[in-house]
Scaffold this active site. Structure first.
Site, mmCIF file in Angstrom:
data_model
loop_
_atom_site.group_PDB
_atom_site.id
_atom_site.type_symbol
_atom_site.label_atom_id
_atom_site.label_comp_id
_atom_site.label_asym_id
_atom_site.label_seq_id
_atom_site.Cartn_x
_atom_site.Cartn_y
_atom_site.Cartn_z
ATOM 1 N N ASP A 109 0.820 -1.210 0.000
ATOM 2 C CA ASP A 109 0.000 0.000 0.000
ATOM 3 C C ASP A 109 0.852 1.257 0.000
ATOM 4 O O ASP A 109 2.027 1.241 0.376
ATOM 5 C CB ASP A 109 -0.947 0.013 1.200
ATOM 6 N N GLU A 131 0.340 -1.430 5.807
ATOM 7 C CA GLU A 131 1.418 -0.932 6.664
ATOM 8 C C GLU A 131 1.294 0.567 6.922
ATOM 9 O O GLU A 131 1.563 1.051 8.028
ATOM 10 C CB GLU A 131 2.774 -1.244 6.023
#
Length: 366
Positions: free
Chosen positions: A70, A131
């Site tokens: 991400d 994350e």
């Protein structure tokens, strides 16, 4: 390598856009399967799916590698400023944080397999999808993967001047909410109990917790409250970011935050706190120092002068380090200015250097 990096960078993958993050996951799944690895997809409802990757013949892989898929950038960012190379640097959303690392890990594994090395079977890779927002759905997967591992290699971006990360601060997010009593500010203010006044006193006390010399930062980054200028505010809220250097410092700071909440300065108000230290600090241990020494030796063999650095930023390295696994972070390709809308870059030549470093480290540790 550059062709794959371009494809990844030109695919949006904001943390809260599951569909886009899963596009990245699908690209990587295909690449790793083509490289002869087995990919298990851990499906998620809210966030993107996570990938768990290993050799089909892996029995007890001793090395854990973690990277996240991400980014912090909103939908449409890739189309707005697509991948490009200017001089010796590659630019684009997430190029440094950390799509260059996906390419690095893939080609390190390809190199080991093509060389016929058995250490190809000694690696377990986790690509997680969340994350940037604290790894809420992948934390348990990472901790499960970490069980029984000998080493943890985290491929967040490498630092300029050949740096890797050996220590990170722990990170906490807290919300302090005050309830007061509304009243007309001009007619009968005396019957009101200002939540904003109470939170103002508390914000000052929270900011006084800062101890930069010892690595503690407490930042009230958001405040809100009230319903109108001529109303004594019935509610107020502060959002607090905390960065700590050690577990002991984390425990003490949390106690201080709760003590500030419990102290009633404006009589008749009530304060509640929620939140936690969500990522423990990554502290340097003797075992991690030994791992760093080995990485330094390998670096010298290929012409790199590796050194360790500490940072206040967070990563999933904290989870593996906190359970006692020797951990090195910042092993990814070199770059700077992560999260920047214009300046984030990766040094193109470092794709080769850091891929070689990672592959040789896996070989040596195995």
């Amino acid at each position: 390598m550059i062709a794959l990096l371009e494809k990844l960078v030109n695919t949006d993958s904001h943390s809260y856009n599951k569909q886009d993050v899963d596009k990245i996951g699908s690209i990587l799944q295909k690449e790793f399967e083509n490289a002869g690895m087995k990919v298990d997809v851990h499906r998620e409802k809210e966030f993107g799916n996570h990938l768990s990757i290993a050799s089909p013949n892996a029995k007890r892989p001793g090395i854990l590698i973690i990277a996240h898929m991400d980014t912090v950038f909103p939908d449409g960012e890739a189309e707005k400023r697509p991948f490009e190379i200017i001089g010796d640097r590659a630019y684009g959303p997430g190029v440094n944080d950390e799509k260059a690392s996906h390419v690095q890990v893939l080609y390190a594994m390809k190199a080991l397999k093509n060389a016929g090395l058995t250490c190809f079977h000694n690696v377990h890779i986790i690509f997680n999808s969340d994350e940037e927002v604290g790894s809420p759905s992948s934390k348990s997967l990472i901790k499960e993967a970490a069980e029984g591992k000998d080493y943890s290699l985290i491929v967040e971006c490498g630092r300029p001047n050949e740096g890797v990360i050996t220590a990170r601060k722990g990170v906490g997010r807290f919300k302090m909410s005050v309830t007061g009593k509304s009243a007309h500010a001009g007619v009968e203010p005396e019957i009101g109990r200002s939540a904003i006044e109470e939170i103002a006193y508390k914000v000052i006390k929270l900011q006084e917790l800062n101890d930069l010399e010892n690595g503690l930062t407490v930042n009230v980054g958001l405040i809100s409250g009230g319903i109108s200028a001529n109303t004594v505010s019935p509610d107020a809220e502060a959002v607090i970011d905390v960065r700590v250097q050690s577990k002991e410092q984390a425990t003490d700071t949390v106690k201080e935050i709760y003590a500030i909440a419990e102290e009633e300065i404006v009589q008749g108000t009530d304060t509640k706190v929620s939140g936690e230290i969500s990522r423990p600090p990554m502290e340097m241990t003797k075992e991690s120092q030994k791992l760093l020494d080995r990485v330094k030796e390998i670096g010298k063999e290929i012409g790199l002068d590796i050194h360790g650095e500490s940072t206040g930023g967070a990563s999933d390295a904290s989870f593996t380090a906190s359970v006692g696994i020797p951990t090195i972070d910042g092993l990814g390709p070199v770059g700077e200015f992560s999260h920047s809308e214009t300046d984030e870059y990766t040094v193109v030549d470092s794709l080769i250097e850091r891929t070689t470093l990672l592959a040789k480290t896996i070989e040596r540790l195995s």
